[in-house]
Enzyme design. Structure first.
Site, PDB file in Angstrom:
ATOM      1  N   SER A  24       6.294 -75.288 -52.869  1.00 50.13           N
ATOM      2  CA  SER A  24       7.629 -74.812 -52.499  1.00 50.13           C
ATOM      3  C   SER A  24       8.672 -75.374 -53.472  1.00 50.13           C
ATOM      4  CB  SER A  24       7.893 -75.324 -51.081  1.00 50.13           C
ATOM      5  OG  SER A  24       8.814 -74.543 -50.394  1.00 50.13           O
ATOM      6  N   TYR A  39      23.119 -71.213 -49.068  1.00 49.56           N
ATOM      7  CA  TYR A  39      23.704 -71.068 -50.404  1.00 49.56           C
ATOM      8  C   TYR A  39      24.362 -69.688 -50.537  1.00 49.56           C
ATOM      9  CZ  TYR A  39      21.401 -75.467 -51.058  1.00 49.56           C
ATOM     10  OH  TYR A  39      21.042 -76.775 -50.889  1.00 49.56           O
ATOM     11  N   LEU A  64       6.564 -77.729 -42.357  1.00 51.94           N
ATOM     12  CA  LEU A  64       5.674 -78.621 -41.615  1.00 51.94           C
ATOM     13  C   LEU A  64       4.273 -78.057 -41.430  1.00 51.94           C
ATOM     14  CD1 LEU A  64       8.157 -80.296 -39.101  1.00 51.94           C
ATOM     15  CD2 LEU A  64       7.075 -81.298 -41.121  1.00 51.94           C
ATOM     16  N   ARG A  66       6.982 -81.240 -48.727  1.00 56.40           N
ATOM     17  CA  ARG A  66       6.805 -82.693 -48.576  1.00 56.40           C
ATOM     18  C   ARG A  66       5.348 -83.120 -48.620  1.00 56.40           C
ATOM     19  NH1 ARG A  66      10.834 -82.553 -43.562  1.00 56.40           N
ATOM     20  NH2 ARG A  66       9.782 -80.543 -43.440  1.00 56.40           N
TER      21      ARG A  66
HETATM   22  C1  LIG Z   1      12.770 -82.954 -52.066  1.00 62.74           C
HETATM   23  C2  LIG Z   1      12.995 -81.574 -51.518  1.00 62.74           C
HETATM   24  C3  LIG Z   1      13.746 -80.667 -52.256  1.00 62.74           C
HETATM   25  C4  LIG Z   1      13.893 -79.350 -51.800  1.00 62.74           C
HETATM   26  N1  LIG Z   1      14.538 -78.435 -52.585  1.00 62.74           N
HETATM   27  C5  LIG Z   1      14.516 -77.122 -52.247  1.00 62.74           C
HETATM   28  C6  LIG Z   1      14.928 -76.123 -53.153  1.00 62.74           C
HETATM   29  O1  LIG Z   1      15.261 -76.396 -54.310  1.00 62.74           O
HETATM   30  N2  LIG Z   1      14.912 -74.839 -52.722  1.00 62.74           N
HETATM   31  C7  LIG Z   1      14.482 -74.497 -51.466  1.00 62.74           C
HETATM   32  O2  LIG Z   1      14.484 -73.307 -51.124  1.00 62.74           O
HETATM   33  N3  LIG Z   1      14.046 -75.425 -50.615  1.00 62.74           N
HETATM   34  C8  LIG Z   1      14.019 -76.711 -50.984  1.00 62.74           C
HETATM   35  N4  LIG Z   1      13.485 -77.653 -50.146  1.00 62.74           N
HETATM   36  C9  LIG Z   1      12.856 -77.189 -48.888  1.00 62.74           C
HETATM   37  C10 LIG Z   1      11.366 -76.980 -49.108  1.00 62.74           C
HETATM   38  O3  LIG Z   1      11.092 -76.021 -50.123  1.00 62.74           O
HETATM   39  C11 LIG Z   1      10.658 -76.552 -47.812  1.00 62.74           C
HETATM   40  O4  LIG Z   1      11.117 -75.278 -47.450  1.00 62.74           O
HETATM   41  C12 LIG Z   1      10.921 -77.538 -46.670  1.00 62.74           C
HETATM   42  O5  LIG Z   1      10.829 -78.871 -47.109  1.00 62.74           O
HETATM   43  C13 LIG Z   1       9.923 -77.310 -45.529  1.00 62.74           C
HETATM   44  O6  LIG Z   1       8.591 -77.433 -46.003  1.00 62.74           O
HETATM   45  P1  LIG Z   1       7.719 -78.790 -45.818  1.00 62.74           P
HETATM   46  O7  LIG Z   1       7.677 -79.068 -44.344  1.00 62.74           O
HETATM   47  O8  LIG Z   1       6.367 -78.411 -46.397  1.00 62.74           O
HETATM   48  O9  LIG Z   1       8.401 -79.886 -46.567  1.00 62.74           O
HETATM   49  C14 LIG Z   1      13.345 -78.970 -50.561  1.00 62.74           C
HETATM   50  C15 LIG Z   1      12.632 -79.910 -49.802  1.00 62.74           C
HETATM   51  C16 LIG Z   1      12.439 -81.177 -50.278  1.00 62.74           C
HETATM   52  C17 LIG Z   1      11.616 -82.145 -49.455  1.00 62.74           C
END
Ligand SMILES: Cc1cc2nc3c(=O)[nH]c(=O)nc-3n(C[C@H](O)[C@H](O)[C@H](O)COP(=O)(O)O)c2cc1C
Length: 371
Positions: free
Chosen positions: A23, A183, A302, A325
């Site tokens: 992601s 955004y 998640l 994450r």
């Molecule tokens: C360090 C970090 C930076 C992120 N930056 C972006 C981003 O640039 N663009 C975006 O759409 N989501 C961003 N997110 C959200 C993630 O892409 C993802 O949608 C969100 O963390 C949920 O997924 P997860 O539970 O696997 O972390 C970011 C998340 C994290 C942890």
């Protein structure tokens, strides 16, 4: 046979080896929008993970569209050359497809990185006046953004297309447009942030107009066949805000315009949001969009366990899973998932001997001489 986490998928002309996508994740480590040595380390590391596609962080199409002054951009020759250098080095060791998320932060621009609180930076402290569909601040204690006029809208639409042309020149494999997380393009979609009275505000048709124009401009600038997707927030999690029915209508319209996938996230627009966080909390939205539109859908949020990710794909809740994450925590997550599910991934030969006792044949094509 039903699809599995490790079955291939065609996205436009791009064949993905499995259903695992990294992601987009902001790194707040660019200099004037240009990739730095951190990006070489970070992208290089994730490019060895065995995932099918790495989506680079939200990348600004103009300087005022950066979330923070240290966000990646693709609006200048310097930005383009810096990222090309990083990608050339990464590609010496990995053939993983790398795509990019293009973004304009709108009223959420000019902010501190999260580790410094994420608050708005005043112009006097190196920030800038933010831009939005309507002069409504994200939070009551923030300065209101300037309302975009038609000249500004045209400039931003063209900036998205220009960044897409730069992305094509440096060989990126896919583009995801950021319509989510509060955004600029999400700000146009949501009635909470868009209170315009011209053809870009009011009814759903009008609120979708600018994001769809941006999509159309990028589709025309990005080579035919190369995959172009969109990340949406399926709900604002606020009564009276953007919701899943509107998301489905948007997805239908994007499909007609040649959108290759919908990446279904939620939230990020309003501090009033109430998000019921928990494992797979956004997956039902991906399923709803997939069922209503038949589009290739990416589920995110998640998803942390290989067997659960596999179930999302097998049960048809989504076609792809995006991990953020979990893959920072364990950059070899796809290797470990392949070991657990009896599948294989691509890995560099320098690391082939890493398979622990009891695990074998995780690395496709691996062979060892005995001396
Ligand atoms: C360090 C970090 C930076 C992120 N930056 C972006 C981003 O640039 N663009 C975006 O759409 N989501 C961003 N997110 C959200 C993630 O892409 C993802 O949608 C969100 O963390 C949920 O997924 P997860 O539970 O696997 O972390 C970011 C998340 C994290 C942890």
């Amino acid at each position: 046979m039903s699809a599995t986490l490790f079955s291939p998928l065609q996205l436009g002309s791009l064949e993905l080896a499995n259903r695992i996508v990294i992601s987009p994740m902001c790194q707040y480590s660019a200099i004037d929008g240009s990739a730095s040595a951190w990006h070489r380390t970070h992208i290089g590391n994730l490019s060895l993970s065995g995932a099918a596609l790495l989506l680079l962080e939200a990348t600004a199409v103009e300087p005022e569209g950066r979330i923070t002054p240290a966000c990646l951009g693709l609006y200048s020759d310097d930005n383009e050359h810096a990222l090309a250098r990083v990608l050339d080095e990464v590609r010496q060791f990995s053939d993983m497809p790398i795509g990019m998320q293009l973004n304009h932060a709108g009223r959420k621009a000019s902010s501190e990185p999260p580790w410094r609180g994420g608050t708005l930076i005043a112009a006097a402290d190196g920030g800038w006046r933010t831009l939005a569909p309507s002069p409504i601040a994200q939070r009551d204690d923030e300065a209101a953004p300037a309302e975009l006029d038609h000249v500004g809208l045209r400039r931003i639409r063209e900036a998205f297309a220009a960044s897409a042309r730069r992305a094509a020149r440096i060989g990126l494999s896919a583009i995801e447009l950021h319509f989510a997380h509060g955004y600029l393009l999400h700000q146009f979609l949501s009635p909470l942030s868009n209170q315009r009275t011209d053809e870009y505000g009011g009814l759903l048709e009008n609120r979708m107009r600018f994001p769809l124009e941006v999509f159309d401009a990028v589709r025309a600038a990005w080579p035919a066949g190369k995959p172009l997707g969109v990340r949406v927030s399926a709900t604002d999690w606020v009564a009276g805000g953007w919701d899943v029915e509107e998301t489905i209508e948007l997805a239908r319209r994007l499909k007609q315009l040649g959108c290759d996938w919908i990446d279904v996230s939620t939230g990020g627009l309003s501090p009033l949001q109430k998000i019921p966080l928990g494992p797979h909390y956004q997956i039902p939205f991906a399923k709803a969009v997939r069922e209503a539109t038949g589009m290739t859908t990416m589920g995110v949020g998640l998803v942390t366990q290989p067997a659960d990710a596999d179930k999302v794909i097998r049960s048809g809740e989504a076609d792809l899973v995006a991990l953020a994450r979990a893959v920072l925590w364990d950059p070899r997550w796809p290797w470990h998932a392949a070991a657990e599910l009896g599948a294989s991934v691509t890995a560099p030969p320098q690391y082939w001997r890493s398979e622990p006792r009891g695990v074998s044949k995780v690395f496709s094509g691996a062979s060892f001489g005995q001396r």
